[in-house]
Design a protein around this motif. Structure first.
Motif, PDB file in Angstrom:
ATOM      1  N   LEU A 260       0.681  -1.093  -0.438  1.00 57.43           N
ATOM      2  CA  LEU A 260      -0.216   0.542   0.209  1.00 57.43           C
ATOM      3  C   LEU A 260       0.748   1.546  -0.144  1.00 57.43           C
ATOM      4  O   LEU A 260       0.531   2.323  -0.096  1.00 57.43           O
ATOM      5  CB  LEU A 260      -0.914  -0.380   1.061  1.00 57.43           C
ATOM      6  N   THR A 261       2.295   1.130  -0.271  1.00 56.90           N
ATOM      7  CA  THR A 261       2.768   2.304  -0.185  1.00 56.90           C
ATOM      8  C   THR A 261       2.879   3.196  -0.621  1.00 56.90           C
ATOM      9  O   THR A 261       2.698   2.682  -1.985  1.00 56.90           O
ATOM     10  CB  THR A 261       4.896   2.118   0.019  1.00 56.90           C
ATOM     11  N   GLY A 262       2.426   4.664  -0.790  1.00 57.19           N
ATOM     12  CA  GLY A 262       2.341   5.755  -1.725  1.00 57.19           C
ATOM     13  C   GLY A 262       0.940   5.418  -2.688  1.00 57.19           C
ATOM     14  O   GLY A 262       0.626   6.530  -2.637  1.00 57.19           O
ATOM     15  N   HIS A 263       0.126   5.365  -1.153  1.00 57.27           N
ATOM     16  CA  HIS A 263      -1.119   5.519  -1.444  1.00 57.27           C
ATOM     17  C   HIS A 263      -2.078   6.466  -0.160  1.00 57.27           C
ATOM     18  O   HIS A 263      -0.891   6.282   0.924  1.00 57.27           O
ATOM     19  CB  HIS A 263      -2.621   4.500  -1.337  1.00 57.27           C
ATOM     20  N   ASP A 264      -2.650   7.565  -0.260  1.00 57.57           N
ATOM     21  CA  ASP A 264      -2.398   8.524   0.919  1.00 57.57           C
ATOM     22  C   ASP A 264      -3.946   7.968   1.738  1.00 57.57           C
ATOM     23  O   ASP A 264      -4.029   8.875   2.938  1.00 57.57           O
ATOM     24  CB  ASP A 264      -2.356  10.270   0.562  1.00 57.57           C
ATOM     25  N   LEU A 265      -4.415   7.593   0.826  1.00 53.58           N
ATOM     26  CA  LEU A 265      -5.998   6.986   1.829  1.00 53.58           C
ATOM     27  C   LEU A 265      -6.196   5.770   1.246  1.00 53.58           C
ATOM     28  O   LEU A 265      -6.228   5.152   0.109  1.00 53.58           O
ATOM     29  CB  LEU A 265      -7.328   7.951   1.115  1.00 53.58           C
ATOM     30  N   ILE A 266      -6.763   5.345   2.527  1.00 54.57           N
ATOM     31  CA  ILE A 266      -7.079   3.589   1.923  1.00 54.57           C
ATOM     32  C   ILE A 266      -8.355   3.625   2.427  1.00 54.57           C
ATOM     33  O   ILE A 266      -8.486   3.580   3.911  1.00 54.57           O
ATOM     34  CB  ILE A 266      -5.561   2.834   3.165  1.00 54.57           C
TER      35      ILE A 266
END
Length: 518
Positions: A260-266
């Motif tokens: 999930l690295t690089g995503h600002d909202l999960i």
């Protein structure tokens, strides 16, 4: 005169529970006096099989199923699959017989000592009514509680002499248990999603349970969000051939963060993201990422290590998010790399799963319990249809084979394909008899590698030079199937495999393919 049995049967009919899964014992027999013609008794040869069949049926119908067990002995046999049903959040009403009230002070033969404690903690509610006249009300409450999110099993112990006692009938009630979610928190989530530069969705089994398939696809497309499957998800919630499908999260802390690295909202939808199978260290999410999860299970919301949690029905929450602000402009996420095609020169589990995908009928349903082949299944057997996949959320074995029978009972027009490990199959192999007696056209495909391969893999993680007790030589699955009335074929090479799968998938009765893999 209305009896306890009459009142209970009327209730069950009103609840749409006219299929009873059981293996009867002496203390249950009076329940079935003058068994009604519009009811059906589904016999399993062992109680864990019975409960697994009911689990699959309840999941596929989205209505509680009735399970009838025998006192403490039957409940004990069923506990493994009761644990799985609890983790699956499957609505079940489980009843078990108890000896006659008049002889309970003498600890009679085959009675249940502290019956309501035995199935805990894997039931939401348990009761042995104080009076015979309270049995129908107890079963009604068991149904309502089982169907209230988070759904799950409930339990009622019924003394054998209660069924013929007079009682007043009770009327079924309607209870609205769906939670649309806190509107303020959902509005905040919609705003955060619209403002994110690179959002990701993590979808769990709750999306499938709440029938949110169309809604999650629409929301992902609106926000150009990469969609990951939550670790160990027991249902399919997003088409695995969609351009936005990103893959499967592993059940380890570091692996989840890396993916999930690089995503600002999960945005976690319908299931836990932080479900771990191995010890891990460091952060639970990538640095700078905001986590919002929408689940129907307050326990999951409570133990989640990070992020905001909203308790809500997935489909309704997704519709609310769809009505939120328009998203910022985003680029398409990087597409998954295509998986190379295997030529079959070596009969691996990956090749087997590739060929299942190639030959399976359109719209067929996969019920899986082959733990060591799960990774290969992710690569070579994409699940692309709504409600097209079922497995167990608990990690316990013995669920998949009987669950396939339950799903087949609930979906008689669909082809059901049970993909089973050889070790897993032996936990519930007598379920084949029930499939044969019911005439269900299930394809049982046994991945025969001759060992508990999942344990061997974990042994390597722990640095073991040898993992004891994992070899399974000399099991003839074709003979086991034929002995219970099912046609079977063994496949040891690519040609035999194609022939066996083609015949099995076109059969109108249950069949078994024993696929010997390297």
């Amino acid at each position: 005169m209305t009896t306890v049995r009459d009142a209970t049967i009327k209730l069950l009919r009103a609840f749409g529970m006219n299929m009873i899964f059981g293996n009867p014992g002496s203390t249950e027999l009076p329940m079935f006096r003058n068994f009604p013609a519009d009811f059906r008794y589904i016999l399993g040869l062992q109680e864990s099989v019975v409960l697994g069949m009911a689990d699959g049926y309840a999941q596929a119908t989205r209505n509680a199923a009735l399970v009838n067990l025998h006192s403490s002995a039957g409940m004990g046999h069923a506990l493994g699959n009761l644990f799985t049903a609890f983790k699956n959040q499957t609505p079940l009403v489980v009843t078990a017989g108890q000896q006659a009230r008049s002889i309970l002070p003498y600890e009679p033969f085959l009675f249940a000592d502290r019956p309501t404690e035995f199935p805990r903690p894997f039931v939401k509610w348990a009761c042995e009514p104080a009076r015979a006249q309270d049995v129908p009300a107890a079963i009604a409450r068991a149904y309502y509680v089982a169907m209230e999110p988070p759904c799950g099993p409930t339990f009622v112990s019924v003394p054998v002499d209660d069924w013929d006692q007079p009682c007043d009938p009770i009327e079924p009630r309607r209870i609205a248990a769906i939670n649309p979610g806190d509107p303020v928190m959902l509005a905040e989530a919609a705003e955060a999603l619209a403002a994110a530069s690179r959002p990701a969705f993590v979808v769990g089994a709750g999306v499938a349970r709440d029938d949110g398939w169309d809604e999650v696809i629409a929301l992902a497309e609106r926000h150009t969000a990469a969609v990951w499957v939550a670790p160990m998800s027991a249902r399919n919630s997003f088409p695995e051939d969609h351009p936005l499908f990103a893959g499967f999260l592993m059940a380890g802390r570091e692996a989840i963060v890396k993916s999930l690295t690089g995503h600002d909202l999960i945005l976690v939808l319908g299931g836990p993201m932080s479900l771990y199978h191995v010890e891990g260290f460091g952060p639970h999410v990538p640095e700078g990422a905001k986590v919002i999860q929408i689940v129907d299970n307050h326990a999951q919301a409570a133990w989640s290590p990070t992020g905001t949690a909203i308790i809500a029905h997935a489909r309704l929450a997704l519709r609310t998010l769809m009505a939120g602000p328009s998203p910022v402009s985003r680029a398409m996420p990087k597409a998954r790399a295509p998986v190379p095609e295997l030529d079959g020169r070596v009969m691996t589990s990956a090749y087997l799963l590739q060929q299942i995908a190639r030959h399976r009928p359109a719209g067929s349903v996969i019920v899986e319990e082959a733990p060591s082949s799960r990774g290969a299944m992710h690569d070579h057997l994409p699940i692309i249809d709504r409600d097209g996949f079922y497995t167990c959320a608990s990690g316990g074995l013995g669920h998949g084979l009987p669950a396939a029978i339950g799903v087949a009972l609930a979906r008689p027009t669909d082809k059901i394909i049970a993909v089973l490990g050889d070790g897993s199959s032996m936990y519930a192999i007598q379920g084949l008899w029930s499939a044969a007696q019911l005439g269900l056209p299930i394809s049982f495909v046994v991945v025969k590698n001759g060992r508990y391969e999942a344990l061997n893999s974990f042994g390597r993680i722990f640095g073991l030079q040898e993992t004891v007790g994992t070899q399974l030589p000399d099991i003839d699955f074709c003979a086991l199937a034929r002995g219970q009335g099912i046609k079977a074929r063994r496949a040891m090479n690519a040609q035999e495999l194609d022939e066996a799968l083609t015949a099995s998938f076109s059969a109108s009765s249950p069949t078994l393919v024993e696929a010997v893999v390297d």
